[in-house]
Design a protein around this motif. Structure first.
Motif, PDB file in Angstrom:
ATOM      1  N   LYS A 179       0.809  -1.223   0.000  1.00  0.00           N
ATOM      2  CA  LYS A 179       0.000   0.000   0.000  1.00  0.00           C
ATOM      3  C   LYS A 179       0.842   1.274   0.000  1.00  0.00           C
ATOM      4  O   LYS A 179       0.314   2.384  -0.022  1.00  0.00           O
ATOM      5  N   LEU A 180       2.164   1.112   0.063  1.00  0.00           N
ATOM      6  CA  LEU A 180       3.026   2.297   0.161  1.00  0.00           C
ATOM      7  C   LEU A 180       3.159   3.027  -1.181  1.00  0.00           C
ATOM      8  O   LEU A 180       3.323   2.402  -2.225  1.00  0.00           O
ATOM      9  N   LEU A 181       3.136   4.353  -1.097  1.00  0.00           N
ATOM     10  CA  LEU A 181       3.161   5.167  -2.313  1.00  0.00           C
ATOM     11  C   LEU A 181       4.332   6.152  -2.352  1.00  0.00           C
ATOM     12  O   LEU A 181       4.641   6.801  -1.353  1.00  0.00           O
ATOM     13  N   VAL A 182       4.904   6.266  -3.544  1.00  0.00           N
ATOM     14  CA  VAL A 182       6.005   7.199  -3.793  1.00  0.00           C
ATOM     15  C   VAL A 182       5.547   8.255  -4.798  1.00  0.00           C
ATOM     16  O   VAL A 182       4.876   7.916  -5.773  1.00  0.00           O
ATOM     17  N   TYR A 183       5.915   9.515  -4.559  1.00  0.00           N
ATOM     18  CA  TYR A 183       5.524  10.612  -5.447  1.00  0.00           C
ATOM     19  C   TYR A 183       6.746  11.390  -5.940  1.00  0.00           C
ATOM     20  O   TYR A 183       7.676  11.648  -5.175  1.00  0.00           O
ATOM     21  N   ALA A 184       6.675  11.758  -7.211  1.00  0.00           N
ATOM     22  CA  ALA A 184       7.699  12.642  -7.773  1.00  0.00           C
ATOM     23  C   ALA A 184       7.116  13.221  -9.047  1.00  0.00           C
ATOM     24  O   ALA A 184       6.010  12.847  -9.449  1.00  0.00           O
ATOM     25  N   SER A 185       7.832  14.117  -9.688  1.00  0.00           N
ATOM     26  CA  SER A 185       7.322  14.651 -10.952  1.00  0.00           C
ATOM     27  C   SER A 185       7.735  13.706 -12.077  1.00  0.00           C
ATOM     28  O   SER A 185       8.634  12.879 -11.917  1.00  0.00           O
ATOM     29  N   ASP A 186       7.072  13.852 -13.215  1.00  0.00           N
ATOM     30  CA  ASP A 186       7.422  13.001 -14.353  1.00  0.00           C
ATOM     31  C   ASP A 186       8.804  13.350 -14.906  1.00  0.00           C
ATOM     32  O   ASP A 186       9.294  12.698 -15.821  1.00  0.00           O
ATOM     33  N   PRO A 221       2.658  21.789  -6.577  1.00  0.00           N
ATOM     34  CA  PRO A 221       2.300  21.254  -5.253  1.00  0.00           C
ATOM     35  C   PRO A 221       0.815  20.915  -5.133  1.00  0.00           C
ATOM     36  O   PRO A 221       0.454  19.974  -4.424  1.00  0.00           O
ATOM     37  N   ASP A 222      -0.038  21.656  -5.848  1.00  0.00           N
ATOM     38  CA  ASP A 222      -1.472  21.358  -5.780  1.00  0.00           C
ATOM     39  C   ASP A 222      -1.766  19.947  -6.297  1.00  0.00           C
ATOM     40  O   ASP A 222      -2.627  19.249  -5.772  1.00  0.00           O
ATOM     41  N   LEU A 223      -1.032  19.558  -7.352  1.00  0.00           N
ATOM     42  CA  LEU A 223      -1.226  18.203  -7.887  1.00  0.00           C
ATOM     43  C   LEU A 223      -0.826  17.154  -6.855  1.00  0.00           C
ATOM     44  O   LEU A 223      -1.466  16.117  -6.723  1.00  0.00           O
ATOM     45  N   VAL A 224       0.271  17.445  -6.124  1.00  0.00           N
ATOM     46  CA  VAL A 224       0.733  16.500  -5.111  1.00  0.00           C
ATOM     47  C   VAL A 224      -0.307  16.384  -4.012  1.00  0.00           C
ATOM     48  O   VAL A 224      -0.691  15.288  -3.612  1.00  0.00           O
ATOM     49  N   CYS A 225      -0.809  17.544  -3.554  1.00  0.00           N
ATOM     50  CA  CYS A 225      -1.836  17.565  -2.504  1.00  0.00           C
ATOM     51  C   CYS A 225      -3.039  16.736  -2.905  1.00  0.00           C
ATOM     52  O   CYS A 225      -3.541  15.911  -2.141  1.00  0.00           O
ATOM     53  N   SER A 229      -4.299  13.261  -1.196  1.00  0.00           N
ATOM     54  CA  SER A 229      -5.573  13.103  -0.483  1.00  0.00           C
ATOM     55  C   SER A 229      -6.447  12.050  -1.160  1.00  0.00           C
ATOM     56  O   SER A 229      -7.123  11.292  -0.481  1.00  0.00           O
ATOM     57  N   ASP A 230      -6.394  11.964  -2.493  1.00  0.00           N
ATOM     58  CA  ASP A 230      -7.129  10.881  -3.177  1.00  0.00           C
ATOM     59  C   ASP A 230      -6.621   9.514  -2.723  1.00  0.00           C
ATOM     60  O   ASP A 230      -7.400   8.596  -2.471  1.00  0.00           O
ATOM     61  N   ASP A 231      -5.303   9.395  -2.635  1.00  0.00           N
ATOM     62  CA  ASP A 231      -4.721   8.102  -2.270  1.00  0.00           C
ATOM     63  C   ASP A 231      -5.038   7.730  -0.819  1.00  0.00           C
ATOM     64  O   ASP A 231      -5.315   6.574  -0.509  1.00  0.00           O
ATOM     65  N   LEU A 232      -5.006   8.729   0.057  1.00  0.00           N
ATOM     66  CA  LEU A 232      -5.359   8.464   1.456  1.00  0.00           C
ATOM     67  C   LEU A 232      -6.814   8.004   1.546  1.00  0.00           C
ATOM     68  O   LEU A 232      -7.135   7.041   2.245  1.00  0.00           O
ATOM     69  N   ALA A 233      -7.668   8.669   0.776  1.00  0.00           N
ATOM     70  CA  ALA A 233      -9.087   8.319   0.785  1.00  0.00           C
ATOM     71  C   ALA A 233      -9.294   6.879   0.309  1.00  0.00           C
ATOM     72  O   ALA A 233     -10.220   6.194   0.736  1.00  0.00           O
ATOM     73  N   ALA A 234      -8.390   6.434  -0.578  1.00  0.00           N
ATOM     74  CA  ALA A 234      -8.493   5.058  -1.096  1.00  0.00           C
ATOM     75  C   ALA A 234      -7.827   4.048  -0.167  1.00  0.00           C
ATOM     76  O   ALA A 234      -7.696   2.873  -0.515  1.00  0.00           O
ATOM     77  N   LYS A 261       6.289  21.017   3.049  1.00  0.00           N
ATOM     78  CA  LYS A 261       5.149  21.145   3.953  1.00  0.00           C
ATOM     79  C   LYS A 261       4.156  19.995   3.738  1.00  0.00           C
ATOM     80  O   LYS A 261       3.654  19.405   4.701  1.00  0.00           O
ATOM     81  N   ILE A 262       3.918  19.661   2.479  1.00  0.00           N
ATOM     82  CA  ILE A 262       3.000  18.546   2.183  1.00  0.00           C
ATOM     83  C   ILE A 262       3.550  17.253   2.791  1.00  0.00           C
ATOM     84  O   ILE A 262       2.824  16.473   3.409  1.00  0.00           O
ATOM     85  N   ALA A 263       4.854  17.052   2.628  1.00  0.00           N
ATOM     86  CA  ALA A 263       5.469  15.841   3.161  1.00  0.00           C
ATOM     87  C   ALA A 263       5.317  15.791   4.680  1.00  0.00           C
ATOM     88  O   ALA A 263       4.962  14.768   5.258  1.00  0.00           O
ATOM     89  N   LYS A 264       5.564  16.928   5.314  1.00  0.00           N
ATOM     90  CA  LYS A 264       5.485  16.990   6.770  1.00  0.00           C
ATOM     91  C   LYS A 264       4.057  16.715   7.257  1.00  0.00           C
ATOM     92  O   LYS A 264       3.844  15.904   8.152  1.00  0.00           O
ATOM     93  N   ASP A 265       3.096  17.378   6.615  1.00  0.00           N
ATOM     94  CA  ASP A 265       1.700  17.205   7.025  1.00  0.00           C
ATOM     95  C   ASP A 265       1.239  15.756   6.892  1.00  0.00           C
ATOM     96  O   ASP A 265       0.291  15.340   7.547  1.00  0.00           O
ATOM     97  N   ASN A 266       1.903  15.009   5.999  1.00  0.00           N
ATOM     98  CA  ASN A 266       1.447  13.641   5.751  1.00  0.00           C
ATOM     99  C   ASN A 266       2.447  12.594   6.209  1.00  0.00           C
ATOM    100  O   ASN A 266       2.364  11.445   5.786  1.00  0.00           O
TER     101      ASN A 266
END
Ligand SMILES: *Cc1c(COP(=O)(O)O)cnc(C)c1O
Length: 503
Positions: A179-186, A221-225, A229-234, A261-266
């Motif tokens: 269930k672990l997720l990694v994020y970065a830009s393309d 950053p909005d895309l990351v947010c 949140s979509d992934d958390l909801a899932a 900040k996004i990383a810290k909040d999550n």
């Protein structure tokens, strides 16, 4: 035989090493005479070398003759002043001397006790470099974090990904790996994808968020947010966010402060890959590109790219060294020793994948001491100035366009498609690339710019006939001067004229 080379004999070493240094110095003296990109065909060397190793010793002279006649034609000259491909991979006299000393002493410094100076010097020089970059105090060895030299940025991102993975699995339970997720830009380097493969991250859980020209290919950053949140909801678990300062395609800079900040909040691990551009941040006027590094769990910069340190030397800092150590440490009986057991020392074997490690800090130490901050800064500034000049030359020729505004010493540009062009200038620019590189006079590389709406990561689309085929001109070889940049431009113009059919 009297003159036979013994495994190690100091007088023979002196004599032969002097010859080798002469050989290398002569190589640098004549480096401009070689075709920058090697022009050999695949398998060329098998035709030139015997099928098996010799039974009897041969002379160094014979080997050096073979190097000259058979090896050098198959070398692409990364240190040539006419090398402008990929990113630079600097050598320098200081770096070379450090490399020589490291090869000479030839220790294997996996634990402190195997060579205390190797560990202690590495701790000190990484503190030095962290201070040149004005990294936050928590990356220094005096706190909970510290620096370590990895071979490459790829290993750096792998070890921090493993540390982050294990940290989150300790919290949520090890059954949750899937269930672990990694994020970065393309635009993130493919090294991150490889690290995910090795770390067992589910391929569908590697989120590459889209970028385009509207942000100059920086992550929004909005895309990351939204994605988080979509992934958390899932019911999934976001755990790792990788930002890049100076992407490989176009040196885009992701917005570190908001991403941190996004990383810290999550509760996510926040890694910054500044493999190439990190070096520029030793100059006060470029330091702002890493503003926000305070929010990172790890930061990586390749001293072997643009910091005059011969390959390999990739500097990695972590905020919490215990996270790395918990993932990577082993403690077999045959390596037990008092200093390690008393927890009085750093054992770098626990900060990296392999056990064995070279005395690489000598190179970085030599570079910082023999050049000093002032010279290192003017080295960077000079390359950026040369890139600026190249950018102006391109902009002044109406047949060409600059693709994204230049940030560091990379210029992205292309020959504009003609009115009859069926493929948006793809063939035209790939032909130009082919022509200049096979001329042997310069070596440049390419990338593809991503169009709005594309859903594919950059390293998968290099053959796609849309978007823009972009030429990359990266200034950064130690011997490059203004005259090399202006003659590179002449080479490009000349071949462009031929391709466009005339005048
Ligand atoms: C060069 C580069 C890498 C990979 O570097 P290695 O040290 O060869 O693994 C990773 N990320 C970025 C941004 C790079 O420029």
């Amino acid at each position: 035989m009297e003159n036979e080379l013994k495994p190690m004999d100091s007088e023979q070493l002196r004599e032969n090493a002097h010859k080798m240094v002469d050989f290398i110095a002569d190589y640098y003296k004549s480096i401009e005479n070689f075709p920058v990109l090697s022009q050999v065909h695949p398998g060329y060397l098998r035709e030139l070398l015997p099928d098996s190793a010799p039974n009897h010793p041969e002379s160094l002279q014979d080997v050096l003759d073979d190097v000259r006649q058979k090896i050098l034609p198959g070398v692409t000259h990364w240190q040539s002043p006419d090398y402008f491909a990929y990113f630079p991979s600097n050598s320098s006299t200081a770096g070379f001397l450090g490399e020589m000393l490291s090869a000479g002493i030839n220790i294997v410094g996996f634990s402190w006790v195997t060579s205390p100076a190797a560990t202690e010097l590495e701790v000190i020089v990484l503190d030095w470099l962290a201070k040149l970059l004005k990294l936050p105090d928590h990356f220094l060895s005096s706190g909970q974090g510290g620096g370590v030299i990895q071979g490459t940025a790829s290993e750096a991102v792998l070890v921090v990904l493993l540390a982050a993975r294990d940290r989150v699995l300790r919290r949520v339970g090890k059954d949750f790996l899937g269930k672990l997720l990694v994020y970065a830009s393309d635009q993130a380097h493919a090294a991150l994808q490889k690290a995910c493969q090795i770390a067992g991250i589910h391929p569908g859980n590697f989120r590459l968020l889209k970028t385009d020209s509207s942000t100059n290919y920086a992550l929004d950053p909005d895309l990351v947010c939204q994605a988080v949140s979509d992934d958390l909801a899932a019911g999934l678990i976001p755990f790792f966010l990788c930002a890049t300062v100076g992407t490989t395609s176009s040196t885009a800079v992701d917005p570190l402060s908001s991403l941190g900040k996004i990383a810290k909040d999550n509760d996510m691990w926040f890694h910054i890959d500044a493999a190439y551009a990190g070096s520029a941040c030793i100059c006060p006027e470029y330091r702002h590109y890493i503003n926000g590094v305070e929010g990172a769990d790890s930061f990586n910069m390749n001293a072997h790219k643009w910091f005059l340190t011969n390959f390999d030397c990739s500097a990695l800092w972590v905020k919490d060294r215990s996270a790395l150590i918990q993932s990577l440490s082993t403690n077999p009986e045959y390596l037990k020793n008092k200093a390690s057991q008393a927890n009085a020392v750093v054992d770098y074997k626990d900060w990296q994948i392999p056990l064995g490690r070279r005395f690489r800090s000598l190179k970085l130490w030599m570079v910082m001491r023999l050049y000093g901050l002032e010279n290192l800064q003017s080295y960077i500034r000079n390359h950026i100035k040369l890139a600026e000049q190249f950018e102006e030359l391109v902009a002044a020729d109406p047949r060409f366009e600059v693709i994204v505004p230049r940030t560091f010493s990379l210029v992205c540009f292309r020959l504009l498609p003609t009115v009859h062009d069926q493929d948006n200038g793809h063939k035209l620019n790939s032909s130009l690339l082919e022509a200049v590189n096979s001329s042997g006079k310069i070596f440049i590389s390419h990338t593809i710019s991503i169009k709005k709406g594309w859903d594919i990561p950059i390293w998968k689309i290099c053959q796609v006939l849309s978007g823009k085929f972009v030429l990359r001109f990266a200034v950064g070889a130690p011997l490059t001067e203004e005259r090399h940049v202006s003659s590179a431009w002449e080479v490009l113009q000349k071949h462009a004229t031929t391709l466009l059919g005339g005048s």
